[in-house]
Design a protein around this motif. Structure first.
Motif, PDB file in Angstrom:
ATOM      1  N   LEU A   1       4.765  11.130  -1.651  1.00 37.33           N
ATOM      2  CA  LEU A   1       5.929  10.775  -2.254  1.00 37.33           C
ATOM      3  C   LEU A   1       6.877  10.910  -1.323  1.00 37.33           C
ATOM      4  CD1 LEU A   1       7.929  10.554  -4.667  1.00 37.33           C
ATOM      5  CD2 LEU A   1       7.889  13.002  -4.829  1.00 37.33           C
ATOM      6  N   TRP A   2       7.024  12.025  -0.299  1.00 34.11           N
ATOM      7  CA  TRP A   2       8.234  11.995   0.560  1.00 34.11           C
ATOM      8  C   TRP A   2       7.486  11.254   1.922  1.00 34.11           C
ATOM      9  CZ3 TRP A   2      12.771  13.756  -0.487  1.00 34.11           C
ATOM     10  CH2 TRP A   2      13.030  14.483  -1.621  1.00 34.11           C
ATOM     11  N   GLY A   3       6.277  11.019   2.288  1.00 41.85           N
ATOM     12  CA  GLY A   3       6.001  10.483   3.676  1.00 41.85           C
ATOM     13  C   GLY A   3       5.981   8.817   3.199  1.00 41.85           C
TER      14      GLY A   3
ATOM     15  N   ALA B   1       0.789  -1.276  -0.092  1.00 41.78           N
ATOM     16  CA  ALA B   1      -0.028   0.073  -0.033  1.00 41.78           C
ATOM     17  C   ALA B   1       0.958   1.194   0.062  1.00 41.78           C
ATOM     18  CB  ALA B   1      -0.708   0.059   1.249  1.00 41.78           C
ATOM     19  N   VAL B   2       2.110   1.168   0.653  1.00 44.88           N
ATOM     20  CA  VAL B   2       2.795   2.509   0.740  1.00 44.88           C
ATOM     21  C   VAL B   2       3.453   2.589  -0.679  1.00 44.88           C
ATOM     22  CG1 VAL B   2       4.917   3.377   1.738  1.00 44.88           C
ATOM     23  CG2 VAL B   2       3.078   2.358   3.388  1.00 44.88           C
TER      24      VAL B   2
ATOM     25  N   ARG C   1       4.073   5.624  -5.760  1.00 42.73           N
ATOM     26  CA  ARG C   1       3.908   5.659  -7.181  1.00 42.73           C
ATOM     27  C   ARG C   1       2.858   6.574  -7.493  1.00 42.73           C
ATOM     28  NH1 ARG C   1       8.005   2.642  -9.690  1.00 42.73           N
ATOM     29  NH2 ARG C   1       8.024   0.687  -8.639  1.00 42.73           N
ATOM     30  N   GLN C   2       1.802   6.825  -6.918  1.00 48.05           N
ATOM     31  CA  GLN C   2       0.918   7.773  -7.164  1.00 48.05           C
ATOM     32  C   GLN C   2       1.529   9.402  -6.964  1.00 48.05           C
ATOM     33  OE1 GLN C   2      -2.914   8.320  -8.275  1.00 48.05           O
ATOM     34  NE2 GLN C   2      -1.253   9.800  -8.541  1.00 48.05           N
ATOM     35  N   GLY C   3       2.374   9.546  -5.940  1.00 46.38           N
ATOM     36  CA  GLY C   3       2.821  10.879  -5.452  1.00 46.38           C
ATOM     37  C   GLY C   3       3.722  11.260  -6.561  1.00 46.38           C
TER      38      GLY C   3
ATOM     39  N   ALA D   1      11.793   7.577 -12.365  1.00 46.06           N
ATOM     40  CA  ALA D   1      13.278   8.275 -11.919  1.00 46.06           C
ATOM     41  C   ALA D   1      13.146   9.057 -10.746  1.00 46.06           C
ATOM     42  CB  ALA D   1      13.792   9.209 -13.203  1.00 46.06           C
ATOM     43  N   LEU D   2      11.950   9.764 -10.482  1.00 49.80           N
ATOM     44  CA  LEU D   2      11.777  10.328  -9.564  1.00 49.80           C
ATOM     45  C   LEU D   2      11.541   9.691  -8.315  1.00 49.80           C
ATOM     46  CD1 LEU D   2      10.994  13.204  -8.052  1.00 49.80           C
ATOM     47  CD2 LEU D   2       8.799  13.143  -8.602  1.00 49.80           C
ATOM     48  N   TYR D   3      10.820   8.568  -8.445  1.00 51.70           N
ATOM     49  CA  TYR D   3      10.566   7.374  -7.417  1.00 51.70           C
ATOM     50  C   TYR D   3      11.738   6.941  -7.201  1.00 51.70           C
ATOM     51  CZ  TYR D   3       8.761   2.956  -5.780  1.00 51.70           C
ATOM     52  OH  TYR D   3       8.771   1.704  -4.976  1.00 51.70           O
TER      53      TYR D   3
END
Length: 343
Positions: free
Chosen positions: A243-245, A92-93, A98-100, A154-156
């Motif tokens: 994304l960060w959390g 789930a995290v 991925r969505q962030g 890439a951001l992930y």
């Protein structure tokens, strides 16, 4: 004087005399029924391919599985459900991260289902290539352009190690007095090949982009898309939190799974020490080749005072709990997503 009748002109369908030897029949096109049959056969092969690949990989690594299952059979069963719960929470995290990393909203159910599918594919191809390939196919199926999907990957991959740093500092403050850092520090013969490989890869990429003209435009488009998406995402609090959390929570959840397995086997470490061992293993000795994660993490736990045999048993049990038990359902989900043309 009577006119002689003209000879009848040859019909368009009749071949001219002398042309029968050089006449070429037009290529026969497959009938719609044959094309549909070939399409169904191709879809069936692609659907069954993940199962065949995972089965082959399982047969080659069966000794580790049998050893891990035997060790888990002697474990305290009260902790194992907690380990499974943390494994599900990790999916789930990962879906949140991925969505962030993407401005567009993805369907939550399919995004969550793609995580165990990506995990199953990740055990066939090394270095997370399988997981990234499944995710990229999923994004393409949702209408995300290739440049934007690649930029999100890439951001992930960039945010995850950066977000681990404050978490590592926090756990270092909690357990730093119990750590023997000399046992964790890699020697220069371990760091030099890793640093050399990174420099060589970056140099090769720069040379190819600057000298090969067909690669220049895709690279520029990728960088432009990535910078634009980063700017857009960081204006949305929900995306920043996801994304960060999520990236900061992922190693804590993973370490909690290791701790649950360790506690079931009688590992004499605290929860904070186990999570810190996972964090420091990824940061300090991540350059050491360690198939299945066996090596750096148990070495870090030994440096915290755990017996070597028990630390290795914990990691083997952890791999069985997080890889082998979800492997069959993850492979079936992967095949189902391929069959439904989601991937």
């Amino acid at each position: 004087m009577t006119a002689t009748p003209a000879p009848p002109s040859p019909s368009p369908s009749a071949p001219a005399p002398g042309d029968s030897a050089c006449a070429v029949d037009p290529p026969a096109t497959p009938s719609p029924a044959r094309r549909a049959s070939l399409s169904r056969l191709t879809r069936l092969v692609v659907t069954l391919l993940p199962v065949l690949l995972i089965g082959t990989w399982a047969a080659l690594d069966r000794s580790v599985v049998l050893d891990g299952v035997a060790r888990l059979g002697d474990a305290d069963p009260r902790w194992l459900p907690a380990g499974l719960l943390f494994t599900l929470l990790g999916w789930a995290v990962a879906a949140c991260v991925r969505q962030g990393a993407l401005p567009e909203r993805l369907p939550p159910g399919l995004l969550l289902a793609s995580q165990p599918a990506a995990g199953a594919a990740n055990h066939v191809l090394p270095a997370s290539i399988g997981a990234h390939a499944v995710t990229l196919r999923f994004l393409r199926g949702q209408g995300i352009p290739p440049a934007r999907g690649t930029a999100s990957l890439a951001l992930y991959s960039l945010v995850k190690p950066v977000a681990r740093i404050p978490v590592l500092v926090l756990f270092l403050a909690a357990v730093g007095d119990t750590v023997r850092f000399g046992a964790l520090a890699p020697d220069r013969w371990t760091l030099l090949p890793a640093a050399g490989s990174a420099v060589l890869g970056l140099t090769t990429f720069c040379v190819l982009v600057t000298t090969v003209r067909p690669l220049r435009r895709p690279a520029v488009d990728f960088v432009r898309t990535a910078l634009t998406d980063v700017r857009i995402l960081h204006t949305r609090p929900s995306r920043v939190l996801a994304l960060w959390g999520g990236s900061a929570a992922a190693p804590v959840i993973q370490g909690s799974t290791v701790a649950a397995v360790g506690f079931s086997l009688g590992l004499p470490l605290s929860w904070a020490q186990v999570v810190f061992a996972l964090l420091i293993a990824g940061a300090a000795v991540g350059a050491v080749p360690a198939p299945g994660g066996i090596g750096p993490v148990d070495a870090a736990m030994v440096s915290l005072g755990a017996p070597a045999g028990l630390s290795t048993a914990t990691i083997i049990g952890y791999r069985v709990l997080t890889v082998w038990i979800p492997l069959l359902p993850g492979t079936l989900v992967l095949s189902a997503l391929v069959h439904r043309k989601v991937l």
